[in-house]
Design a protein around this motif. Structure first.
Motif, PDB file in Angstrom:
ATOM      1  N   LEU A 116      30.445  14.920  31.272  1.00 59.37           N
ATOM      2  CA  LEU A 116      29.120  14.735  31.163  1.00 59.37           C
ATOM      3  C   LEU A 116      28.383  13.596  31.976  1.00 59.37           C
ATOM      4  O   LEU A 116      26.740  14.132  31.181  1.00 59.37           O
ATOM      5  CB  LEU A 116      29.133  14.271  29.937  1.00 59.37           C
ATOM      6  N   MET A 128      32.691   0.504  16.715  1.00 60.02           N
ATOM      7  CA  MET A 128      33.026   1.787  17.503  1.00 60.02           C
ATOM      8  C   MET A 128      32.463   0.617  18.629  1.00 60.02           C
ATOM      9  O   MET A 128      31.067   0.748  18.747  1.00 60.02           O
ATOM     10  CB  MET A 128      33.274   2.789  17.270  1.00 60.02           C
ATOM     11  N   ASP A 178      31.576   1.046  22.601  1.00 63.15           N
ATOM     12  CA  ASP A 178      30.376   2.618  23.312  1.00 63.15           C
ATOM     13  C   ASP A 178      31.621   2.713  24.121  1.00 63.15           C
ATOM     14  O   ASP A 178      31.793   1.560  25.545  1.00 63.15           O
ATOM     15  CB  ASP A 178      29.376   1.987  24.127  1.00 63.15           C
ATOM     16  N   ARG A 179      32.066   3.816  24.192  1.00 64.61           N
ATOM     17  CA  ARG A 179      32.921   4.476  25.255  1.00 64.61           C
ATOM     18  C   ARG A 179      31.890   5.095  26.388  1.00 64.61           C
ATOM     19  O   ARG A 179      31.103   5.865  25.938  1.00 64.61           O
ATOM     20  CB  ARG A 179      33.855   5.113  25.066  1.00 64.61           C
ATOM     21  N   PRO A 180      32.284   4.349  27.938  1.00 61.15           N
ATOM     22  CA  PRO A 180      31.407   5.613  29.015  1.00 61.15           C
ATOM     23  C   PRO A 180      32.348   6.705  29.325  1.00 61.15           C
ATOM     24  O   PRO A 180      33.406   7.675  28.613  1.00 61.15           O
ATOM     25  CB  PRO A 180      32.100   4.592  30.080  1.00 61.15           C
ATOM     26  N   LEU A 181      30.755   7.641  29.099  1.00 66.54           N
ATOM     27  CA  LEU A 181      30.952   9.080  29.257  1.00 66.54           C
ATOM     28  C   LEU A 181      31.789   9.845  30.462  1.00 66.54           C
ATOM     29  O   LEU A 181      32.119   9.015  31.189  1.00 66.54           O
ATOM     30  CB  LEU A 181      29.734   9.989  29.554  1.00 66.54           C
ATOM     31  N   PRO A 182      32.819  10.743  30.121  1.00 68.92           N
ATOM     32  CA  PRO A 182      33.761  11.372  31.340  1.00 68.92           C
ATOM     33  C   PRO A 182      32.399  11.590  32.268  1.00 68.92           C
ATOM     34  O   PRO A 182      31.080  11.787  31.904  1.00 68.92           O
ATOM     35  CB  PRO A 182      34.379  13.012  30.339  1.00 68.92           C
ATOM     36  N   LEU A 206      24.572  14.366  32.605  1.00 68.52           N
ATOM     37  CA  LEU A 206      23.071  13.463  31.822  1.00 68.52           C
ATOM     38  C   LEU A 206      22.007  13.660  33.068  1.00 68.52           C
ATOM     39  O   LEU A 206      20.933  13.480  32.906  1.00 68.52           O
ATOM     40  CB  LEU A 206      23.996  12.577  30.647  1.00 68.52           C
TER      41      LEU A 206
END
Lengths: 276, 117
Positions: free
Chosen positions: B10, B1, B3-7, B14
């Motif tokens: 979030l 899978m 790595d998708r960027p975070l919304p 972070l």
């Protein structure tokens, strides 16, 4: 024997009026429970320190738990730079408590960096004198403690979350539960033993809160941020009331034991019966 | 899978957490390379204009700091470091040995101890 002897000596000592200037322990007068009576009934400073430590612990642990759980849930996702972010978030735990205390003492000086930032945002003259007022001094202690130990909660909760079985969550998804319902009704209850263990470890540590407070405020202004450990330290090494201090230490030990016992009660069976 | 960027919400959380975490550590590092004149400057100095390693030399040679006209420190760190190493090694060895042996005892034979845990 090695374990018990010092404890027994200290226990006997707590029933005497011994002080290092009076010669050997044998020469000390046996005073029965006078020390304990004095502590619990007349020594408001001790009682206040106990109550303050408990309140501080409750506040710090709640904040640390909330932040740690939030971060842990965030770290369940995959995203770029996760490994780096992970090590960064864990760094505070590795700094010596004394150094943390001294660093935050520098940060919160009246013309220190934190106040510079506050004045930049809110305009000149708006920054508080952190160490001069009781609420602000207490706030610093909480901030320092939260900064230092949230990573431990984060680490314990993250490993707990990762170790959870996936099937109940899948079942809940199939049954049409919303993510919020899954979190509150499925994940959290399964996480309960881990949460309790995290709280037990941290609460045993935090009732011993000493280094940070010692470096930050020395219990001041006045005695308004004094924790139990700090008070006992002052009794023993500033006032040389060793017997009295020992009595106080035993009361605290008894308190801690009871506290941990109560905390562990809901999960004790689960923890001990798992493997037969 | 992949790595998708975070919304972004979030991501802000972070980054905020990382900033708060790193700021005191940044301050420790910056203070460590400040010359004595910058230590208590008003207003506080964020990044020293003349970084120096004299503080590190002072750790092991108490007289090193005197080149800035400040009194030396009373004691080198050498003995304390050795002392820490000695006591932590001994304590670890002892507690692991004793803990391991008693843990074996408690887990192998269900007699005693288990309930008091």
């Amino acid at each position: 024997m090695v374990l018990i002897t010092p404890l027994l000596v200290a226990f006997y000592m707590s029933f005497t009026d011994w002080a290092p200037t009076r010669g050997g322990l044998a020469a000390a007068r046996f005073v029965g429970i006078e020390n304990y009576q004095e502590l619990l009934i007349y020594d408001t400073r001790f009682v206040e320190a106990v109550v303050r430590t408990l309140l501080l612990s409750a506040v710090c642990l709640s904040i640390e738990f909330a932040l740690g759980l939030g971060l842990a849930v965030l770290f369940l996702r995959r995203f770029r730079g996760k490994a780096v972010a992970f090590s960064v978030v864990l760094t505070p735990m590795m700094v010596l408590p004394v150094v943390v205390g001294y660093t935050f003492w520098m940060l919160f000086q009246s013309n220190g960096p934190v106040n510079q930032i506050i004045e930049l945002i809110a305009g000149p003259g708006s920054a508080p004198e952190w160490f001069r007022s009781t609420p602000f001094a207490l706030a610093i202690v909480v901030i320092t403690e939260v900064w230092h130990w949230t990573p431990l909660f984060f680490l314990i909760l993250l490993s707990g979350l990762n170790a959870l079985p996936e099937n109940p969550v899948r079942a809940a998804v199939i049954l049409g539960a919303s993510p919020r319902q899954i979190f509150w009704r499925v994940v959290l209850p399964m996480l309960k033993p881990v949460i309790v263990v995290a709280f037990v470890i941290r609460s045993m540590e935090i009732v011993k809160l000493f280094d940070e407070v010692f470096m930050l405020t020395r219990g001041g202004p006045g005695t308004s941020t004094e924790t139990v450990s700090l008070y006992i330290y002052k009794l023993a090494f500033n006032d040389f009331q060793l017997a009295y201090g020992a009595a106080a230490a035993f009361l605290v030990l008894l308190g801690t034991l009871t506290l941990v016992h109560l905390l562990l009660a809901p999960v004790r069976d689960q923890l001990l019966e798992e493997r037969r | 899978m992949a790595d998708r960027p975070l919304p972004w919400s979030l991501l802000v959380v972070l980054l905020g957490a990382i900033f708060v975490t790193l700021f005191p550590i940044f301050w420790i590092v910056m203070t460590a390379i400040k010359p004595p004149t910058d230590w208590n400057a008003v207003p506080a100095i964020w990044i020293p204009s003349e970084p120096t390693l004299v503080n590190f030399r002072t750790l092991f040679n108490p007289e090193a700091i005197r080149e800035y006209g400040v009194g030396g420190v009373s004691q080198a760190a050498t003995m304390s470091v050795l002392g820490s190493i000695l006591s932590s090694t001994t304590a670890t060895l002892l507690s692991v040995t004793i803990g391991l042996l008693s843990a074996i005892g408690i887990s192998r034979y269900s007699s005693g101890g288990r309930a008091t845990l």
